[in-house]
Design an enzyme around this catalytic site. Structure first.
Site, short mmCIF file in Angstrom:
data_model
loop_
_atom_site.label_atom_id
_atom_site.label_comp_id
_atom_site.label_asym_id
_atom_site.label_seq_id
_atom_site.Cartn_x
_atom_site.Cartn_y
_atom_site.Cartn_z
N SER A 13 -73.82 62.31 36.28
CA SER A 13 -73.81 62.17 37.75
C SER A 13 -72.38 61.91 38.25
O SER A 13 -72.03 62.34 39.35
CB SER A 13 -74.77 61.07 38.21
OG SER A 13 -74.29 59.80 37.86
N ASN A 14 -71.56 61.24 37.46
CA ASN A 14 -70.16 61.06 37.88
C ASN A 14 -69.39 62.38 37.79
O ASN A 14 -68.53 62.65 38.62
CB ASN A 14 -69.48 59.97 37.05
CG ASN A 14 -69.86 58.59 37.55
OD1 ASN A 14 -69.35 58.11 38.55
ND2 ASN A 14 -70.81 57.95 36.86
N LYS A 65 -63.14 59.43 12.88
CA LYS A 65 -62.77 59.53 14.30
C LYS A 65 -61.42 60.24 14.49
O LYS A 65 -61.23 61.02 15.40
CB LYS A 65 -62.71 58.11 14.88
CG LYS A 65 -62.34 58.07 16.35
CD LYS A 65 -62.39 56.70 16.95
CE LYS A 65 -63.79 56.21 17.10
NZ LYS A 65 -63.98 55.25 18.20
N ARG A 91 -68.38 56.06 23.55
CA ARG A 91 -67.67 55.98 22.28
C ARG A 91 -66.32 55.31 22.55
O ARG A 91 -65.68 55.60 23.57
CB ARG A 91 -67.43 57.42 21.83
CG ARG A 91 -67.17 57.64 20.39
CD ARG A 91 -67.31 59.12 20.08
NE ARG A 91 -68.71 59.49 19.93
CZ ARG A 91 -69.44 59.24 18.84
NH1 ARG A 91 -68.90 58.67 17.79
NH2 ARG A 91 -70.71 59.58 18.80
N LEU A 92 -65.90 54.43 21.64
CA LEU A 92 -64.58 53.81 21.81
C LEU A 92 -63.50 54.85 21.53
O LEU A 92 -63.63 55.66 20.61
CB LEU A 92 -64.41 52.66 20.83
CG LEU A 92 -64.98 51.30 21.22
CD1 LEU A 92 -64.71 50.30 20.10
CD2 LEU A 92 -64.39 50.80 22.52
N ILE A 93 -62.45 54.82 22.32
CA ILE A 93 -61.33 55.75 22.11
C ILE A 93 -60.45 55.20 20.98
O ILE A 93 -60.11 54.02 20.96
CB ILE A 93 -60.52 55.90 23.42
CG1 ILE A 93 -61.41 56.44 24.56
CG2 ILE A 93 -59.30 56.77 23.21
CD1 ILE A 93 -61.94 57.84 24.36
N ASN A 107 -61.50 54.73 32.74
CA ASN A 107 -62.95 54.63 32.51
C ASN A 107 -63.61 53.97 33.71
O ASN A 107 -62.98 53.21 34.43
CB ASN A 107 -63.21 53.77 31.26
CG ASN A 107 -64.68 53.63 30.93
OD1 ASN A 107 -65.43 54.61 31.00
ND2 ASN A 107 -65.11 52.43 30.60
N HIS A 109 -67.00 51.58 34.70
CA HIS A 109 -67.99 50.72 34.03
C HIS A 109 -68.86 50.06 35.10
O HIS A 109 -68.34 49.57 36.11
CB HIS A 109 -67.26 49.67 33.19
CG HIS A 109 -68.20 48.80 32.42
ND1 HIS A 109 -68.83 49.22 31.27
CD2 HIS A 109 -68.65 47.55 32.66
CE1 HIS A 109 -69.62 48.25 30.83
NE2 HIS A 109 -69.53 47.23 31.66
#
Ligand code: GRF
Length: 192
Positions: A13-14, A65, A91-93, A107, A109
């Site tokens: 949606s973003n 990763k 997922r963590l960058i 990001n 949140h």
């Protein structure tokens, strides 16, 4: 014009809101790539429908990763991306992306950070009984929702609100706030 890549894992949606803001001219940017780590995610269909390049990958098919982030960096560099926009990327960058795009990853949140980082921030806020929550846009560092805050907007939670009502209010804030902040950050990023 700033070139952006949206990273998403879910409904998108973003992504839609960003795409709309570009189409109606309120966000001067070019959305050149969607990166998605879940081949079944709805955002992929939306991006393809909009004619935007998609880099989709299955993290489990890479040894680690670093390996998949190397491929992502290559995709971003090929398209001269100025800003990486995380929109529900679950997922963590890692250091490979952070080092290549230092200060150029943001990001969104669904809480007023530093309150309620991590998964299901809306549920965490409701369970905690807070009367005010909101949305945060921040730069990304190696932590979980911990980088420097760029913008925040609050919403009120009524005692009678359902989860879905709070989520709807949060998302409506996100869809206005994120394109505005992207525009602001791009202007700064491009003037350096
Ligand atoms: C948003 O609530 C965002 O704040 C969080 O993940 C959700 C993504 O939703 N990081 P969508 O895929 O953009 O609809």
């Amino acid at each position: 014009m700033g070139r952006i890549a949206v990273f998403a894992s879910g409904a998108g949606s973003n992504f839609d809101a960003i795409e709309r803001a570009i189409a109606n001219g309120t966000l001067e940017a070019e959305l050149v790539l969607v990166v998605c780590d879940r081949p079944s995610a709805e955002v992929i269909k939306k991006a393809e429908h909009a004619g935007i390049d998609v880099f989709q990958f299955a993290p489990k098919s890479y040894p680690d990763k670093q390996a998949f982030e190397k491929d992502i960096v290559q995709q971003l560099e090929q398209r001269h991306v100025d800003l990486v926009v995380l929109a529900g990327y679950m997922r963590l960058i890692g250091s490979t992306l952070l080092e290549s795009y230092e200060g150029k990853i943001i990001n969104i949140h669904p809480s007023l950070l530093p309150a309620f980082p991590g998964k299901d921030a809306i549920g965490q806020a409701i369970d905690a009984g807070v009367k005010v929550s909101g949305v945060t846009v921040h730069y990304v560092d190696e932590g979980m929702d911990t980088g420097p805050i760029i913008a925040q907007e609050a919403i009120v939670i009524q005692d009678t609100d359902s989860y879905d009502e709070v989520k709807k209010r949060i998302q409506s804030v996100e869809h206005t706030l994120y394109p505005q902040v992207i525009s602001h950050v791009l202007k700064g990023a491009l003037s350096t």
